[in-house]
Design an enzyme around this catalytic site. Sequence first.
Site, PDB file in Angstrom:
ATOM      1  N   LYS A 238       0.912  -1.130   0.012  1.00 17.20           N
ATOM      2  CA  LYS A 238      -0.114   0.117  -0.130  1.00 17.20           C
ATOM      3  C   LYS A 238       0.964   1.167  -0.015  1.00 17.20           C
ATOM      4  O   LYS A 238       1.766   1.126   0.672  1.00 17.20           O
ATOM      5  CB  LYS A 238      -0.941  -0.257   1.192  1.00 17.20           C
ATOM      6  CG  LYS A 238      -1.754   0.977   1.385  1.00 17.20           C
ATOM      7  CD  LYS A 238      -2.792   0.872   2.439  1.00 17.20           C
ATOM      8  CE  LYS A 238      -3.911   1.878   2.779  1.00 17.20           C
ATOM      9  NZ  LYS A 238      -4.545   1.716   4.059  1.00 17.20           N
TER      10      LYS A 238
ATOM     11  N   SER B  56      -9.258   1.796   3.547  1.00 15.58           N
ATOM     12  CA  SER B  56      -8.331   2.608   2.402  1.00 15.58           C
ATOM     13  C   SER B  56      -7.614   1.931   1.560  1.00 15.58           C
ATOM     14  O   SER B  56      -6.755   2.435   0.852  1.00 15.58           O
ATOM     15  CB  SER B  56      -7.673   3.727   3.302  1.00 15.58           C
ATOM     16  OG  SER B  56      -6.690   2.941   4.178  1.00 15.58           O
TER      17      SER B  56
ATOM     18  N   SER C 270      -9.722  -0.665   7.277  1.00 11.06           N
ATOM     19  CA  SER C 270      -9.220  -0.551   6.020  1.00 11.06           C
ATOM     20  C   SER C 270      -8.489  -1.470   5.288  1.00 11.06           C
ATOM     21  O   SER C 270      -8.194  -1.410   4.260  1.00 11.06           O
ATOM     22  CB  SER C 270      -8.330   0.641   6.114  1.00 11.06           C
ATOM     23  OG  SER C 270      -8.947   1.900   6.228  1.00 11.06           O
TER      24      SER C 270
END
Length: 488
Positions: free
Chosen positions: A97, A167, A191
């Site tokens: 990420k 996210s 997330s």
Amino acid sequence: MKSHNPPAHAADLSVIDAAHALLCGELTAVELLEAQLDRIAQRNGGEPSFDGDEQSINAWARVYPQRGRQQAIAADQRLRTEADSAPALCGIPWGAKDLFPVAQLPVTASSRVLEHNIAQRSAAVVEHLEAQSMVLLGHTHTHEFAAGGSTDQVGNPWDLNKSAGGSSGGSAAAIAAGMVPAALGTDTAGSVRIPASLCGIAAIKPSFNQVPTTGVIPLAPTLDHVGAMARTVADCALLLNEMSQAPMAGLPWMGWGDPSLNLATQPDLSRRPLAGTRIAVTQRTMIDLVDDDVVEAVDDARAACERLGATIVELSAPVEMNKTDYDTILLAEARSYHARYAEHEELYRGSTRDFLAFGAPEMSVSQYLASQHARIDVTDRWRNWFRGHGIDALLEPTQAIPAPKRGSGYDADQAVGGEDPMTLFTALWNFTGFPAVTVPTALGSRSGLPMSISLISGPGQEHRAVRIGLALQRYEFPSLTPVSASSL
């Protein structure tokens, strides 16, 4: 090395199967990497972009093919020279990420605020995984600075008009579309688990401080967790076993991490693999907001657990998290971190700028500490509840609704924290720091979109939830594969 032909679809191998093929010499790390790069070219929907578009998945912020090839060559060399002692994940491709710094590479949190930022040092977990000769494919998109739940620059591989969640939406979409077998995410209110659920993959948010957050761009440090994402619970467990070995600095808050973590990656093969297991359900699953498809997924999982030998007990939840306390901690910590970028306020996306509220009065120390003390009480009551009732895991929905329509996630005035139907169930387990495993189940009979359930265990008890998740995927809920991804 003997000559051989790689599998026709190397990019579709699970982490465990790919690791076996690499160790047995049936496949090289270079061949596996090239298969993944070809898959990215086929399915990402063009070159990675900042905003994405409605015709593309756009899971990646950046891809690093040359660096990956160098790492794959080195992994193959290690597999040849250390045949009996090479790391379990040597040569396995992975994604990070875009909050995980990798030395000398960009790290931007999918934000124009950090558009030209180059990492000087890797995050602790990145350093560790690269030391194990895993092969980094690239950085996956995050909702800007992880401050929201849509990652709207990314399309859901099941339906590009739907949200991939956030996210960690880029990581989930990349795995679901077969572009990478595993990826890292962060989880502050759900997330890792929510995008995994919306995209039909598995995820494990471990106990707080099980995996070091050292070096990772934070959202709220006392709520942030680093999680494992892959197609199966078994793959997530294998990745998490390795991630948890990364050295970490001590943290003063809720040190649930277990340095001896060694999660099973294979289910019990007996006829009733969950015999003796106690799984709880509570009134939390009966909230009016919960969609019928989500309710059905929980009911199906409950019945499946019973078929596998588990005892289901219906209990009252001991306490509900005060959403104001959660939001106080989240906002105070996030706004404190982002104060350093106040002069670049105009570069943030609308929802992030609204969330950070530059120029607003600072929260008082007394207000923040009162919320943290309330958090300790809630955590202690849930911990005693698990112990007192002998509960191995709590069965809950991951989120309240199926994947929503994509497109407005960066608009101003978005819900945050406990107010969001996406985080209605998940945020509590960041507040308490308890581990949670998300297991994909089936497609919703009404929505046609992926459904999942989450299994929550007491602090430091990841193995209990993982054991149940392994059995469910082995006997009841095989992995989901989006038909739409193969046609992109």
